[in-house]
Design an enzyme around this catalytic site. Structure first.
Site, PDB file in Angstrom:
ATOM      1  N   GLY A  64     -32.878 -52.158  19.979  1.00 44.18           N
ATOM      2  CA  GLY A  64     -33.905 -52.311  21.012  1.00 44.18           C
ATOM      3  C   GLY A  64     -35.262 -51.944  20.428  1.00 44.18           C
ATOM      4  N   GLY A 113     -28.925 -52.180  20.595  1.00 47.31           N
ATOM      5  CA  GLY A 113     -29.231 -53.200  21.606  1.00 47.31           C
ATOM      6  C   GLY A 113     -28.670 -54.566  21.237  1.00 47.31           C
ATOM      7  N   GLU A 136     -26.876 -44.912  17.130  1.00 46.47           N
ATOM      8  CA  GLU A 136     -27.813 -44.233  18.031  1.00 46.47           C
ATOM      9  C   GLU A 136     -27.920 -42.724  17.803  1.00 46.47           C
ATOM     10  OE1 GLU A 136     -25.649 -46.497  18.913  1.00 46.47           O
ATOM     11  OE2 GLU A 136     -26.703 -48.032  20.062  1.00 46.47           O
ATOM     12  N   ASP A 144     -24.823 -46.784  23.344  1.00 48.32           N
ATOM     13  CA  ASP A 144     -25.028 -47.242  24.723  1.00 48.32           C
ATOM     14  C   ASP A 144     -24.860 -48.759  24.788  1.00 48.32           C
ATOM     15  OD1 ASP A 144     -27.403 -47.835  23.403  1.00 48.32           O
ATOM     16  OD2 ASP A 144     -28.661 -47.410  25.136  1.00 48.32           O
TER      17      ASP A 144
END
Ligand code: NAD
Length: 640
Positions: A64, A113, A136, A144
Site C-alpha cells: 500500500g 496490499g 508488515e 493484514d
C-alpha cells in the site's frame, strides 16, 4: 486515472495496475477505483470474469502507498489511515467473495496490499519471478488485507513463521502456503490474457499450468513447526535461540529486525483465528483492531520513518528487549466497539432517508446524513431548509421509497399524527426512527402501529443539543427491537458519537426523560448559584473557573454555561436565542412528572424544576428563550 487502467475487453473486466516506478504500490484512489469497477461488473452480463495484471517486470504490487499515512499520522490525524484501511479491507472482502472468477497474474513482488488485491481471487497465477510476502511486522504493522486468513490456514505453524519473519515465498512456496494456485511460464501470460478476453474458458489456465521449481518452505516444515509452535513470541524466540541450525539463526535475525509488538500480536491473531469459525470477515475485523490503533499506539509511524522517510533502517521499536507484555497485545487487539470494521459501509452510504421535522435539531442532523452520502428527502410544516436535503411537499412524499424515515418533532401528539401519515407510505421491512422527545406512551403507540405494518420502529431521543447535532456528536438513547437498533446503528454513527440500546419500545424515551429531569434541575441550580454569586460580589469568570473544575461541575456549567461571555460558546452568548427552548425543557419536565405519577415515583427536585419552568414560560417572559435564560431571571429577582 493514470495509476490504474480499468476497462472491459471482450468478455473480461480488465484492471491493470500502472505505477511501475512505484512497484505498483496501491493508493487509496486505486482501491476505490477497483471497488467501483467490481461493483459495476458484478451484474454486467457482458463481463464473464475479471483479470488483474500490472505493468513492469519488478512487481505485481509491492504494498500500500503508506507515505500519505505517515504525513497525516505524524500530524496527529489518524482518520485518513483508518479510512484507507477500512475501505481497502472492504475491497479485499469483495474480491474474495466475488460472484465471477477473478484471475490475477502475480509477477515479481506481491507484498502486503498487493496480496489483498492479487491473492483473494479464484485463479492466482504465479511464474518464474514471483515473490510473495507479508512483511508488515517490519514496518510496525501486522499481516493484514486478509493475509492473516491465509496465514492461519497455512500448514502447521507456517503462518507464524511467514508472518513474523516476513520471509519471501517463491512461486512453489506460495502455492504450498495457499497464497497462489497455478504456476504458468510467464512467457505464456500475454497469450492467455488475450484468450480470456476472447472468451476462452478458464480451463485454459489449468491446462497451461506446470509444476513450479522446488521451493524452500515445504522442506523446512518440520523445523518451522518445532520452533514456531510456542504460545507467545518469547517461546518462539527462545526456541530459535537455542536451535543451532542455519534456519533458526536466519529466522532469529529476521525477527530481530521486526517490531516486537507487531510480531507478538501476529502470533496472538493467528492463534485466535484458527478454528472452525474462521472466515475472511473475521480475519479482517481482527486485523483492523490492530491497524486502526497502529499509528497511535503501535510502532507503525516509526516503522515507516525508518524504512521509507529517513531510510536509516534503525527503527526505535517499543519493547526493544523483545519482551512484550500480554497486556500490550490485548490492548492492540481489544474489540473496537462502535468503531469496529464494517464491510457494509457502501450500503449505508446509498441509503434513502426521509426526514420529517427540520427545526433546530433536525436540520443539522439531516445535513450530516446528506454529507455522509445518504439521499435525504425532507419535510417540515414551516418553511425550512437543510444543506444537501431535497424538500418534499408532504410528509408521506418524503417517506415514499425511503429505507429509513427519521422524525424530529416537537411533541408526542404531532409524532402520532405524522406516524399515521408516513407509515402507510413506507415499505415493509423499512425503519421508522423517531428522535424527538415524547411520552413513553406515544413512543409505544407508534411502535405498535409500525409493527402492525411489518415496519421496524426505534425511539431514539438524543442529548447533546444543537451543538451536538451540528457536530455529529449526539448521544442516542434507543428503545426497540435488536433488528431495529442494528438497522439504525450506521445512522447513529453519522449523527452521533454514542448510541445506547436501552431496551424495548419506549425505553429510549424513559432514559431521556430521566436525563432531562437531571438537566432541568442542574440548569436551575447553576443559574441560581450564578445569581447568588453576583450578589455576593463574586466575579462570574472566577465562579466558572472554580465550579467547572470542582465538585459543582455539570454539563450545564461546563458545556452550556448560562452566563454570557463565559465558558464555551452557548446560547447565552447569543442573547439566549434557543438552543434548547425553555418550553421544550418544560415539556420534558412535564413528561418526567407524568411518568413519575404513572409509576408512583417520588421526584421532588423534578417537580420543583417543572414548576419553575412552567412559571418562566407561562407567566414570565421565558417563552421563545433558551432554557439557560433562567440566569437573567434569577439575577433580577429577590428572595420569595
Ligand atoms: P424545533 O421546534 O426547532 O423543530 C421542530 C420542527 O418540527 C419545526 O421546524 C416544526 O416546523 C416541525 N414540525 C412541527 N409539526 C410538524 C409536522 N406535522 N410535520 C412536519 N414538521 C413539523 O425543535 P427542536 O429543538 O429541533 O427539537 C425537536 C425535538 O428534539 C423535540 O422533541 C425536542 O424536545 C428534542 N430535543 C431538542 C434539543 C435541543 O437542544 N433543541 C435537544 C434534545 C432533544
Amino acid at each position: 486515472m493514470t495509476d490504474i487502467h480499468i476497462r472491459t475487453i471482450g468478455t473480461t473486466g480488465r484492471i491493470t495496475l500502472a505505477r511501475p516506478k512505484a512497484l505498483n504500490a496501491l493508493t487509496y484512489e486505486m482501491c476505490l477505483a477497483i471497488e467501483a469497477a467490481l461493483d459495476r461488473w458484478r451484474s454486467d452480463p457482458e463481463v464473464a470474469c475479471v483479470v488483474i495484471d500490472s505493468q513492469g517486470d519488478r512487481a505485481f504490487c509491492a504494498g500500500g502507498d503508506i507515505a500519505e499515512m505517515y504525513q497525516t499520522g505524524t500530524a496527529g490525524d489518524f482518520s485518513y489511515g483508518r479510512r484507507f484501511w477500512a475501505d481497502e479491507y472492504r475491497l479485499n472482502a469483495k474480491i474474495f467473495s466475488y460472484p465471477k472468477p477473478v484471475v490475477s497474474f502475480l509477477q515479481g513482488f506481491t507484498m502486503g496490499g498487493g496480496v489483498g488485491i492479487g491473492c483473494h481471487g479464484s485463479h492466482r497465477i504465479v511464474g518464474q519471478s514471483s515473490q510473495i510476502a507479508m512483511p508488515e511486522c517490519g514496518i510496525g504493522l501486522v499481516p493484514d488485507v486478509g493475509g492473516s486468513l491465509m496465514l492461519a490456514l497455512a500448514p502447521g505453524r507456517l503462518g507464524e513463521y511467514l508472518g513474523t519473519t516476513g520471509t519471501r515465498m517463491s512461486a512453489a512456496d506460495a502455492i504450498y502456503a495457499g497464497f497462489a494456485d497455478l504456476y504458468i511460464d510467464m512467457s505464456d501470460w500475454p497469450g492467455l490474457i488475450a484468450e480470456l478476453e476472447a472468451g476462452t474458458p478458464l480451463d485454459a489456465l489449468t491446462d497451461a499450468a506446470t509444476a513450479p521449481p522446488t521451493g524452500a518452505v515445504e522442506a523446512a516444515q518440520d523445523e518451522i513447526d518445532r520452533h514456531f509452535g510456542g504460545e507467545r513470541l518469547a517461546d518462539i524466540l527462545n526456541s530459535l535461540r537455542t536451535g543451532e541450525s542455519d534456519f533458526a539463526a536466519k529466522a532469529s535475525d529476521a525477527m530481530g529486525r521486526n517490531s516486537p509488538l507487531s510480531m507478538a500480536c501476529t502470533i496472538e491473531m493467528l492463534h485466535r483465528l484458527r478454528g472452525p469459525s474462521l472466515s475472511l470477515p473475521k480475519a479482517l475485523e481482527l486485523e483492523y483492531r490492530f491497524t486502526s490503533r497502529a499509528m497511535e499506539h503501535g510502532d507503525f509511524l516509526e516503522g515507516i520513518r525508518a524504512a521509507i522517510i529517513d531510510k536509516d533502517r534503525q527503527p526505535a521499536w517499543q519493547y526493544p528487549d523483545q519482551k512484550v507484555p500480554a497486556a500490550a497485545v490485548s490492548k492492540m487487539l481489544m474489540p473496537l466497539g462502535k468503531h469496529a470494521l464494517t464491510l457494509e459501509e457502501d450500503k449505508m452510504q446509498t441509503r434513502k432517508i426521509g426526514f420529517i421535522g427540520l427545526g433546530n435539531m433536525g436540520a443539522p442532523m439531516a445535513a450530516n446524513l446528506a454529507k455522509a452520502g445518504c439521499a435525504v428527502t425532507g419535510f417540515d410544516t414551516a418553511v425550512t431548509a437543510a444543506e444537501g436535503v431535497t424538500m418534499a411537499e408532504t410528509a408521506a412524499a418524503a417517506a415514499k421509497g425511503a429505507d429509513v424515515v427519521i422524525t424530529m418533532l416537537p411533541n408526542g401528539q404531532i409524532l402520532r399524527a405524522v406516524a399515521a401519515e408516513v407509515l402507510p407510505a413506507m415499505a415493509e421491512g423499512t425503519l421508522l426512527l423517531d428522535c424527538s422527545t415524547v411520552e413513553v406512551e406515544s413512543a409505544r403507540a407508534v411502535a405498535d402501529l409500525a409493527s402492525a405494518r411489518g415496519i421496524l420502529c426505534v425511539d431514539a431521543p438524543v442529548s447533546g443539543g444543537i451543538g451536538g447535532a451540528a457536530a455529529g456528536t449526539l448521544t442516542f438513547m434507543a428503545g426497540g427491537s435488536e433488528a431495529g437498533f442494528r438497522t439504525a446503528e450506521p445512522l447513529f454513527e453519522i449523527m452521533g458519537q454514542k448510541a445506547v440500546h436501552c431496551g424495548g419500545p419506549g425505553a429510549g424515551q424513559a432514559a431521556k426523560i430521566c436525563n432531562n429531569m437531571i438537566l432541568g434541575a442542574t440548569m436551575i441550580a447553576t443559574c441560581e448559584a450564578f445569581a447568588l454569586a453576583d450578589k455576593l460580589g463574586l466575579d462570574r469568570q472566577k465562579m466558572f473557573d472554580v465550579v467547572s473544575t470542582s465538585s459543582g461541575y455539570s454539563w450545564s456549567m461546563n458545556a452550556y454555561c448560562p452566563a454570557p461571555g463565559i465558558g464555551p460558546q452557548s446560547p447565552a452568548d447569543n442573547g439566549y436565542q434557543p438552543g434548547f427552548a425553555a418550553e421544550l425543557m418544560l415539556k420534558d419536565l412535564g413528561l418526567s412528572q407524568q411518568a413519575a405519577e404513572a409509576v408512583d415515583a417520588d421526584t421532588p427536585m423534578g417537580a420543583r424544576a417543572f414548576e419553575l419552568y412552567r412559571r418562566f414560560v407561562e407567566e414570565e417572559d421565558g417563552r421563545g428563550k433558551d432554557f439557560s435564560a433562567m440566569l437573567p431571571r434569577f439575577a433580577t429577582r429577590r428572595r420569595e
